[in-house]
Design a protein around this motif. Structure first.
Motif, PDB file in Angstrom:
ATOM      1  N   ARG A 201       4.821  -3.503  -1.222  1.00  0.00           N
ATOM      2  CA  ARG A 201       5.297  -3.884  -2.549  1.00  0.00           C
ATOM      3  C   ARG A 201       5.805  -2.685  -3.355  1.00  0.00           C
ATOM      4  O   ARG A 201       6.803  -2.764  -4.068  1.00  0.00           O
ATOM      5  CB  ARG A 201       4.141  -4.559  -3.298  1.00  0.00           C
ATOM      6  N   CYS A 202       5.109  -1.551  -3.241  1.00  0.00           N
ATOM      7  CA  CYS A 202       5.519  -0.372  -4.019  1.00  0.00           C
ATOM      8  C   CYS A 202       6.845   0.212  -3.537  1.00  0.00           C
ATOM      9  O   CYS A 202       7.407   1.091  -4.194  1.00  0.00           O
ATOM     10  CB  CYS A 202       4.443   0.704  -3.983  1.00  0.00           C
ATOM     11  N   GLY A 203       7.324  -0.254  -2.385  1.00  0.00           N
ATOM     12  CA  GLY A 203       8.610   0.230  -1.885  1.00  0.00           C
ATOM     13  C   GLY A 203       9.785  -0.485  -2.544  1.00  0.00           C
ATOM     14  O   GLY A 203      10.937  -0.095  -2.344  1.00  0.00           O
ATOM     15  N   GLN A 204       9.490  -1.541  -3.327  1.00  0.00           N
ATOM     16  CA  GLN A 204      10.575  -2.261  -4.005  1.00  0.00           C
ATOM     17  C   GLN A 204      11.387  -1.279  -4.866  1.00  0.00           C
ATOM     18  O   GLN A 204      10.824  -0.359  -5.469  1.00  0.00           O
ATOM     19  CB  GLN A 204       9.989  -3.389  -4.870  1.00  0.00           C
ATOM     20  N   GLY A 205      12.693  -1.461  -4.860  1.00  0.00           N
ATOM     21  CA  GLY A 205      13.564  -0.573  -5.641  1.00  0.00           C
ATOM     22  C   GLY A 205      13.955   0.698  -4.897  1.00  0.00           C
ATOM     23  O   GLY A 205      14.785   1.454  -5.370  1.00  0.00           O
ATOM     24  N   HIS A 206      13.354   0.901  -3.721  1.00  0.00           N
ATOM     25  CA  HIS A 206      13.644   2.112  -2.951  1.00  0.00           C
ATOM     26  C   HIS A 206      14.304   1.763  -1.617  1.00  0.00           C
ATOM     27  O   HIS A 206      14.163   0.641  -1.124  1.00  0.00           O
ATOM     28  CB  HIS A 206      12.354   2.882  -2.641  1.00  0.00           C
ATOM     29  N   VAL A 207      14.986   2.744  -1.040  1.00  0.00           N
ATOM     30  CA  VAL A 207      15.357   2.640   0.375  1.00  0.00           C
ATOM     31  C   VAL A 207      14.968   3.948   1.067  1.00  0.00           C
ATOM     32  O   VAL A 207      14.903   4.999   0.426  1.00  0.00           O
ATOM     33  CB  VAL A 207      16.871   2.374   0.608  1.00  0.00           C
TER      34      VAL A 207
ATOM     35  N   ASP B 116      -3.577   8.801  -5.768  1.00  0.00           N
ATOM     36  CA  ASP B 116      -4.808   9.442  -6.241  1.00  0.00           C
ATOM     37  C   ASP B 116      -5.998   8.789  -5.563  1.00  0.00           C
ATOM     38  O   ASP B 116      -5.913   7.641  -5.118  1.00  0.00           O
ATOM     39  CB  ASP B 116      -4.950   9.234  -7.752  1.00  0.00           C
ATOM     40  N   VAL B 117      -7.133   9.492  -5.530  1.00  0.00           N
ATOM     41  CA  VAL B 117      -8.336   8.853  -4.988  1.00  0.00           C
ATOM     42  C   VAL B 117      -8.722   7.719  -5.938  1.00  0.00           C
ATOM     43  O   VAL B 117      -8.607   7.847  -7.155  1.00  0.00           O
ATOM     44  CB  VAL B 117      -9.520   9.848  -4.818  1.00  0.00           C
ATOM     45  N   PRO B 118      -9.122   6.572  -5.371  1.00  0.00           N
ATOM     46  CA  PRO B 118      -9.431   5.422  -6.228  1.00  0.00           C
ATOM     47  C   PRO B 118     -10.806   5.553  -6.884  1.00  0.00           C
ATOM     48  O   PRO B 118     -11.629   6.363  -6.444  1.00  0.00           O
ATOM     49  CB  PRO B 118      -9.417   4.248  -5.247  1.00  0.00           C
TER      50      PRO B 118
ATOM     51  N   ASP C  27       0.406   2.034   0.076  1.00  0.00           N
ATOM     52  CA  ASP C  27       1.547   1.144  -0.144  1.00  0.00           C
ATOM     53  C   ASP C  27       2.602   1.984  -0.853  1.00  0.00           C
ATOM     54  O   ASP C  27       2.338   2.451  -1.949  1.00  0.00           O
ATOM     55  CB  ASP C  27       1.129  -0.043  -1.015  1.00  0.00           C
ATOM     56  N   PRO C  28       3.777   2.201  -0.237  1.00  0.00           N
ATOM     57  CA  PRO C  28       4.264   1.739   1.051  1.00  0.00           C
ATOM     58  C   PRO C  28       3.557   2.430   2.217  1.00  0.00           C
ATOM     59  O   PRO C  28       2.942   3.476   2.037  1.00  0.00           O
ATOM     60  CB  PRO C  28       5.748   2.119   1.019  1.00  0.00           C
TER      61      PRO C  28
ATOM     62  N   GLU D 192      -1.558   3.025  -4.104  1.00  0.00           N
ATOM     63  CA  GLU D 192      -0.160   2.921  -4.508  1.00  0.00           C
ATOM     64  C   GLU D 192       0.528   4.276  -4.610  1.00  0.00           C
ATOM     65  O   GLU D 192       0.022   5.189  -5.270  1.00  0.00           O
ATOM     66  CB  GLU D 192      -0.074   2.179  -5.841  1.00  0.00           C
ATOM     67  N   SER D 193       1.679   4.377  -3.945  1.00  0.00           N
ATOM     68  CA  SER D 193       2.496   5.592  -4.021  1.00  0.00           C
ATOM     69  C   SER D 193       3.732   5.244  -4.833  1.00  0.00           C
ATOM     70  O   SER D 193       4.560   4.447  -4.387  1.00  0.00           O
ATOM     71  CB  SER D 193       2.923   6.031  -2.623  1.00  0.00           C
TER      72      SER D 193
END
Ligand code: PLP
Length: 407
Positions: free
Chosen positions: A378-384, A170-172, A129-130, A160-161
């Motif tokens: 969700r982790c893409g929020q704030g980015h384009v 990272d590896v979970p 994610d993304p 999450e990125s």
């Protein structure tokens, strides 16, 4: 009464690019005198390399004469292309991949969408994610997830990125069975180092898992320290499938040719604990459901591996990377943190605003279309995401307009 696959009803309704098209369409209708520049789409703009044009012409002539005409070809691809791939993309980089481990197809999208059907329906999924939405949506369709709650499907381990990890997850701590990774990444443009990929291969080996490694943008890597293939990592042959595409390497988005590598040593297990070679399962899948990529198209792809083809495709990717550099420099001047663009055709801009608000700002004030990051997760929020696939002139004009709009 005929009934539907209800998993389709779990898919989140609005599709990112349809939403973008709707907003751009409304803007253009209301402002007919203001031409819009699209830096949002992941499609290439430059024509095919000359070697591919020549190969297409000569292969077409072969199809026009009884002696050289070809009908159905091998489902896995013609040996001339499988051999060229194994030699140039793998042997020359020190990776042990045999020609019969290369499956030629008509696109990495269908391959990375279809591959999940050779795995069990109740496995533990790890998805970035993304993300390129195909990985997630195809697993939703196949019933491997629960419903979407607050924009995340139940039952998926999201990798999450974020700015904190440089957009390389990272590896979970938790185990997973099927892991999707994509480097150079769409949408973030991030690349994974040898150490980071080694950690993933070791994680997969510990968990008896499989990594689906999407390297569709491999041709954009310029940093010599960055691996081009997952098979550059020791032990990866036992845990990884790799996807590649000629789409972004040689402008094949409309021509359609790609390949998937499945090493013969890659195994998975059935309910009784018996081992199975994934190579055999994918061979069965392809021979049942796929009838091969067009001969003329495979000839055009093989031309990429000639000396002239290598020079011409390098010039093509250099051109887009030149656009990417201009975009990165412009973002730096505007004080907007931005990653990607040096080993990838995508730039991931941390806008400090809501993704869609920033999208609307660029559209309304600069007539430039970008892709809202939140559309990729969700982790893409704030980015384009800004794409380097465009003419130099359009990129330069778009950057001037953005600079004015944000001044
Ligand atoms: N994988 C990724 C990460 C992509 O971004 C794309 C296309 O945008 C694809 C695969 C699809 O490639 P193809 O054109 O070979 O279907």
């Amino acid at each position: 009464m005929i009934r539907i696959n209800e998993n389709y009803t779990k898919l989140t309704a609005s599709y990112l690019f349809a939403d973008i098209a709707r907003r751009v369409g409304a803007y253009v209708a209301a402002n007919p005198g203001k031409p819009v520049i699209r830096l949002g789409i992941g499609d290439v703009t430059e024509p095919l390399p000359q070697v591919c044009i020549e190969a297409l012409h000569s292969a077409t002539d072969e199809m026009g004469s009884r002696g050289t005409f070809r009908g159905y070809g091998p489902e896995q691809g013609y040996p001339f292309l499988r051999e060229a791939v194994a030699r140039h993309d793998y042997a020359e980089r020190g990776c042990a991949v045999e020609p019969d481990e290369v499956f030629i197809s008509d696109g990495a999208k269908c391959d990375c969408a279809n591959i999940q059907e050779i795995f069990s329906s109740d496995l533990r999924l790890a998805i970035p994610d993304p993300v390129y939405p195909v990985y997630l949506d195809t697993n939703v369709m196949a019933g491997r997830t629960g419903p979407s709650v607050d924009g995340r499907y139940k039952g998926v381990l999201y990798l999450e990125s974020t700015p904190a990890n440089g957009y390389v997850p990272d590896v979970p701590d938790a185990p997973a069975d099927l892991i999707y990774l994509c480097f150079p990444n769409n949408p973030t443009g991030a690349v994974a180092s040898r150490a980071q990929l080694t950690a993933w291969v070791e994680y997969a080996r510990r968990n008896k898992a499989v990594i689906l490694f999407d390297a569709a943008y491999e041709a954009y890597i310029r940093d010599p320290a960055i691996p081009h293939s997952i098979y550059e990592i020791p032990g990866a042959r036992d845990v990884a499938i790799e996807f590649r595409s000629f789409s972004k390497t040689a402008g094949f988005t409309g021509v359609r040719c790609a390949f998937t590598v499945i090493p013969r040593s890659l195994k998975a297990w059935d309910d009784a604990g018996k081992e199975h070679a994934l190579h055999a399962l994918w061979t069965r899948r392809q021979t049942t459901k796929f009838n091969g990529t067009a001969y003329v198209v495979q000839k055009a792809a093989a031309a990429i591996y000639t000396d002239a083809g290598q020079r011409q495709t390098r010039a093509l990717t250099d051109f887009y990377l030149g656009n990417a550099r201009l975009i990165r420099e412009a973002m730096a001047r505007l004080g907007l943190p931005c990653s990607g663009g040096d080993n990838a055709p995508y730039l991931w801009v941390n806008t400090g605003h809501d993704s869609w608000e920033f999208f609307d700002l660029l559209l309304n004030k600069a007539q430039v279309v970008c892709t809202p990051g939140v559309g990729f997760g969700r982790c893409g929020q704030g980015h384009v995401r800004i794409s380097a696939f465009n003419s130099r002139e359009n990129v330069a004009t778009a950057l001037e307009r953005i600079a004015e709009a944000l001044a």
